[in-house]
Scaffold this active site. Structure first.
Site, PDB file in Angstrom:
ATOM      1  N   ASP A  38       0.875  -1.176   0.000  1.00 41.04           N
ATOM      2  CA  ASP A  38       0.000   0.000   0.000  1.00 41.04           C
ATOM      3  C   ASP A  38       0.914   1.229   0.000  1.00 41.04           C
ATOM      4  O   ASP A  38       2.134   1.108   0.142  1.00 41.04           O
ATOM      5  CB  ASP A  38      -0.894   0.005   1.258  1.00 41.04           C
ATOM      6  CG  ASP A  38      -2.204   0.777   1.068  1.00 41.04           C
ATOM      7  OD1 ASP A  38      -3.281   0.149   1.025  1.00 41.04           O
ATOM      8  OD2 ASP A  38      -2.151   2.030   0.953  1.00 41.04           O
ATOM      9  N   ASP A  64       3.578   1.802  -4.512  1.00 45.98           N
ATOM     10  CA  ASP A  64       2.509   2.466  -5.252  1.00 45.98           C
ATOM     11  C   ASP A  64       2.282   1.659  -6.529  1.00 45.98           C
ATOM     12  O   ASP A  64       3.243   1.414  -7.278  1.00 45.98           O
ATOM     13  CB  ASP A  64       2.950   3.907  -5.575  1.00 45.98           C
ATOM     14  CG  ASP A  64       1.832   4.749  -6.167  1.00 45.98           C
ATOM     15  OD1 ASP A  64       1.064   4.241  -7.004  1.00 45.98           O
ATOM     16  OD2 ASP A  64       1.732   5.931  -5.797  1.00 45.98           O
ATOM     17  N   VAL A  65       1.041   1.269  -6.777  1.00 45.90           N
ATOM     18  CA  VAL A  65       0.788   0.409  -7.949  1.00 45.90           C
ATOM     19  C   VAL A  65       1.084   1.119  -9.268  1.00 45.90           C
ATOM     20  O   VAL A  65       1.145   0.480 -10.310  1.00 45.90           O
ATOM     21  CB  VAL A  65      -0.653  -0.160  -7.958  1.00 45.90           C
ATOM     22  CG1 VAL A  65      -0.861  -1.113  -6.790  1.00 45.90           C
ATOM     23  CG2 VAL A  65      -1.696   0.953  -7.966  1.00 45.90           C
ATOM     24  N   ASN A  91      -6.178  -5.122  -5.835  1.00 48.58           N
ATOM     25  CA  ASN A  91      -7.280  -4.511  -5.090  1.00 48.58           C
ATOM     26  C   ASN A  91      -7.173  -2.992  -4.989  1.00 48.58           C
ATOM     27  O   ASN A  91      -8.182  -2.295  -4.897  1.00 48.58           O
ATOM     28  CB  ASN A  91      -7.297  -5.129  -3.673  1.00 48.58           C
ATOM     29  CG  ASN A  91      -8.175  -4.373  -2.712  1.00 48.58           C
ATOM     30  OD1 ASN A  91      -9.390  -4.516  -2.718  1.00 48.58           O
ATOM     31  ND2 ASN A  91      -7.568  -3.543  -1.866  1.00 48.58           N
ATOM     32  N   TYR A 158     -14.326   6.474 -12.731  1.00 51.28           N
ATOM     33  CA  TYR A 158     -14.254   5.276 -11.881  1.00 51.28           C
ATOM     34  C   TYR A 158     -14.926   4.099 -12.589  1.00 51.28           C
ATOM     35  O   TYR A 158     -14.358   3.004 -12.668  1.00 51.28           O
ATOM     36  CB  TYR A 158     -14.920   5.555 -10.537  1.00 51.28           C
ATOM     37  CG  TYR A 158     -14.886   4.381  -9.590  1.00 51.28           C
ATOM     38  CD1 TYR A 158     -13.752   4.104  -8.838  1.00 51.28           C
ATOM     39  CD2 TYR A 158     -15.983   3.535  -9.467  1.00 51.28           C
ATOM     40  CE1 TYR A 158     -13.715   3.020  -7.976  1.00 51.28           C
ATOM     41  CE2 TYR A 158     -15.961   2.450  -8.609  1.00 51.28           C
ATOM     42  CZ  TYR A 158     -14.819   2.194  -7.860  1.00 51.28           C
ATOM     43  OH  TYR A 158     -14.788   1.108  -7.005  1.00 51.28           O
ATOM     44  N   LYS A 162     -13.219   0.605 -13.970  1.00 51.37           N
ATOM     45  CA  LYS A 162     -13.638  -0.694 -13.446  1.00 51.37           C
ATOM     46  C   LYS A 162     -14.214  -1.593 -14.551  1.00 51.37           C
ATOM     47  O   LYS A 162     -14.099  -2.815 -14.478  1.00 51.37           O
ATOM     48  CB  LYS A 162     -14.638  -0.497 -12.302  1.00 51.37           C
ATOM     49  CG  LYS A 162     -14.007   0.115 -11.056  1.00 51.37           C
ATOM     50  CD  LYS A 162     -12.956  -0.829 -10.480  1.00 51.37           C
ATOM     51  CE  LYS A 162     -12.299  -0.304  -9.233  1.00 51.37           C
ATOM     52  NZ  LYS A 162     -11.331  -1.265  -8.646  1.00 51.37           N
ATOM     53  N   THR A 193     -16.411   0.320   3.893  1.00 48.29           N
ATOM     54  CA  THR A 193     -14.958   0.557   3.912  1.00 48.29           C
ATOM     55  C   THR A 193     -14.742   2.075   3.948  1.00 48.29           C
ATOM     56  O   THR A 193     -15.680   2.845   3.690  1.00 48.29           O
ATOM     57  CB  THR A 193     -14.275   0.033   2.630  1.00 48.29           C
ATOM     58  OG1 THR A 193     -14.704   0.855   1.541  1.00 48.29           O
ATOM     59  CG2 THR A 193     -14.592  -1.422   2.364  1.00 48.29           C
TER      60      THR A 193
HETATM   61  N1  LIG Z   1     -16.196  -0.017  -0.921  1.00 50.33           N
HETATM   62  C1  LIG Z   1     -17.033  -0.222  -1.905  1.00 50.33           C
HETATM   63  O1  LIG Z   1     -18.229  -0.045  -1.733  1.00 50.33           O
HETATM   64  C2  LIG Z   1     -16.524  -0.730  -3.248  1.00 50.33           C
HETATM   65  C3  LIG Z   1     -17.494  -1.047  -4.217  1.00 50.33           C
HETATM   66  C4  LIG Z   1     -17.077  -1.555  -5.439  1.00 50.33           C
HETATM   67  C5  LIG Z   1     -15.730  -1.771  -5.683  1.00 50.33           C
HETATM   68  N2  LIG Z   1     -14.805  -1.437  -4.745  1.00 50.33           N
HETATM   69  C6  LIG Z   1     -13.400  -1.732  -5.069  1.00 50.33           C
HETATM   70  O2  LIG Z   1     -12.890  -2.643  -4.094  1.00 50.33           O
HETATM   71  C7  LIG Z   1     -11.496  -2.400  -3.890  1.00 50.33           C
HETATM   72  C8  LIG Z   1     -11.240  -2.109  -2.443  1.00 50.33           C
HETATM   73  O3  LIG Z   1     -11.962  -0.931  -2.084  1.00 50.33           O
HETATM   74  P1  LIG Z   1     -12.094  -0.398  -0.598  1.00 50.33           P
HETATM   75  O4  LIG Z   1     -13.478   0.086  -0.460  1.00 50.33           O
HETATM   76  O5  LIG Z   1     -11.547  -1.382   0.367  1.00 50.33           O
HETATM   77  O6  LIG Z   1     -11.128   0.877  -0.715  1.00 50.33           O
HETATM   78  P2  LIG Z   1     -10.349   1.697   0.414  1.00 50.33           P
HETATM   79  O7  LIG Z   1     -10.215   3.086  -0.099  1.00 50.33           O
HETATM   80  O8  LIG Z   1     -10.986   1.502   1.723  1.00 50.33           O
HETATM   81  O9  LIG Z   1      -8.926   0.978   0.391  1.00 50.33           O
HETATM   82  C9  LIG Z   1      -8.121   1.053  -0.774  1.00 50.33           C
HETATM   83  C10 LIG Z   1      -6.666   0.927  -0.378  1.00 50.33           C
HETATM   84  O10 LIG Z   1      -5.887   1.113  -1.581  1.00 50.33           O
HETATM   85  C11 LIG Z   1      -4.784   1.927  -1.246  1.00 50.33           C
HETATM   86  N3  LIG Z   1      -4.263   2.618  -2.429  1.00 50.33           N
HETATM   87  C12 LIG Z   1      -4.802   3.687  -3.080  1.00 50.33           C
HETATM   88  N4  LIG Z   1      -4.010   4.081  -4.072  1.00 50.33           N
HETATM   89  C13 LIG Z   1      -2.942   3.249  -4.062  1.00 50.33           C
HETATM   90  C14 LIG Z   1      -1.783   3.154  -4.875  1.00 50.33           C
HETATM   91  N5  LIG Z   1      -1.550   4.018  -5.873  1.00 50.33           N
HETATM   92  N6  LIG Z   1      -0.887   2.164  -4.627  1.00 50.33           N
HETATM   93  C15 LIG Z   1      -1.100   1.291  -3.591  1.00 50.33           C
HETATM   94  N7  LIG Z   1      -2.187   1.348  -2.798  1.00 50.33           N
HETATM   95  C16 LIG Z   1      -3.089   2.313  -3.026  1.00 50.33           C
HETATM   96  C17 LIG Z   1      -5.307   2.900  -0.200  1.00 50.33           C
HETATM   97  O11 LIG Z   1      -4.251   3.489   0.544  1.00 50.33           O
HETATM   98  C18 LIG Z   1      -6.217   1.997   0.622  1.00 50.33           C
HETATM   99  O12 LIG Z   1      -5.525   1.387   1.692  1.00 50.33           O
HETATM  100  C19 LIG Z   1     -11.141  -1.242  -4.826  1.00 50.33           C
HETATM  101  O13 LIG Z   1     -10.634  -1.775  -6.028  1.00 50.33           O
HETATM  102  C20 LIG Z   1     -12.466  -0.549  -5.052  1.00 50.33           C
HETATM  103  O14 LIG Z   1     -12.480   0.190  -6.246  1.00 50.33           O
HETATM  104  C21 LIG Z   1     -15.171  -0.886  -3.554  1.00 50.33           C
END
Ligand SMILES: NC(=O)c1ccc[n+]([C@@H]2O[C@H](COP(=O)([O-])OP(=O)(O)OC[C@H]3O[C@@H](n4cnc5c(N)ncnc54)[C@H](O)[C@@H]3O)[C@@H](O)[C@H]2O)c1
Length: 251
Positions: A38, A64-65, A91, A158, A162, A193
């Site tokens: 992360d 960083d990804v 993720n 977004y 996706k 989250t």
């Molecule tokens: N929460 C929802 O309702 C939801 C719904 C659909 C899809 N998603 C997807 O599920 C996945 C997880 O989402 P979440 O809700 O846990 O998100 P979150 O924001 O709670 O966590 C995402 C994590 O990714 C890290 N991150 C961001 N940019 C980064 C980078 N450049 N390099 C490395 N790490 C990085 C952040 O620091 C964070 O810890 C994501 O792909 C999101 O798009 C989430």
């Protein structure tokens, strides 16, 4: 706990919070040697601290990804405990600032596409470089219900990022099935989250009214699915992206 991932290596991006944290913990609790990356160092340390002693482990790495060198090193380090990378969970993502398309600044387009799409590509690419020689491995990509239905005005970038993740998952499955590698997607609905909570407004968010099961999902709903999708129990699933959304996409 069954220890069903003992002797397996698992890499998880974006594991400092939310679903990534839950997924990293779930695999480690089943015995895997997990490498979690992360950009949030404190969050990564908190993820690690949440793991009880054994049977698996969580090691952490700031990466960083968007940084290909860092992601290449991440994949090498994730494979190090056994010499093979069994599972890569792509993720990490950002929501970006939501605004009407006509008002979106170029910087938001770059941010969301660089992390959500290009970052996922880099993680898949460097995972495959370990998995292809081993003739084995599973890639799990986090897509979204918005890959299939743009449910919220303002979320164009977004949703586009996706939708691309779904296409990438299919492409990786097509190219790498011959090597015994599977690529699968998870399309979460609203999950509790930091990302969902950062959307602002009331809690629970009004979307709950459109979820047939009538609740916001939990990170464990997603982590349990990841454990199953990475296992032999789902061994004939590849190229598919599974909605885990309480039925939101059903109507
Ligand atoms: N929460 C929802 O309702 C939801 C719904 C659909 C899809 N998603 C997807 O599920 C996945 C997880 O989402 P979440 O809700 O846990 O998100 P979150 O924001 O709670 O966590 C995402 C994590 O990714 C890290 N991150 C961001 N940019 C980064 C980078 N450049 N390099 C490395 N790490 C990085 C952040 O620091 C964070 O810890 C994501 O792909 C999101 O798009 C989430």
């Amino acid at each position: 706990m069954t220890g069903r991932y003992l002797g397996k290596t698992v890499a998880v991006t974006g594991a400092a919070d939310g679903m990534g944290r839950a997924i990293a913990l779930a695999f480690a609790r089943e015995g895997a040697a997990v490498l979690a990356c992360d950009v949030n160092e404190d969050g990564l340390a908190a993820t690690q601290a949440l793991l009880e002693t054994g049977p698996g482990s969580i090691d952490t790495m700031i990466a960083d990804v968007r940084d290909e060198g860092a992601i290449a090193a991440f994949a090498v380090r994730a494979a190090a405990p056994t010499g093979a990378l069994d599972v890569m969970v792509c993720n990490a993502a950002v929501k970006g600032d939501w605004a009407p398309l006509a008002e979106q600044p170029r910087e938001q387009l770059d941010l969301v596409i660089d992390i959500n799409l290009k970052g996922t590509v880099l993680c898949m690419k460097h995972a495959l470089r370990h998995m292809i020689p081993a003739r084995s491995g599973v890639i799990i990509n986090l897509a979204s219900v918005q890959s299939f239905r743009v449910g919220f005005p303002g979320a164009a970038f977004y949703a586009a990022s996706k939708a691309a993740v779904v296409a990438l998952t299919r492409a990786a499955a097509l190219e790498n099935g011959q090597f015994g590698i599977r690529a699968v997607g998870i399309a979460p609905g609203p999950i509790d989250t930091p990302m969902l909570r950062s959307s602002g407004g009331d809690w629970p968010p009004p979307i709950i009214n459109d979820v047939p099961l009538g609740r916001i999902g939990t990170v464990d709903d997603i982590a349990k699915a990841a454990l199953w999708l990475a296992s032999d129990e789902s061994g004939y699933i590849s190229g598919a992206t599974l909605p885990i959304d309480g039925g939101w996409l059903a109507p």
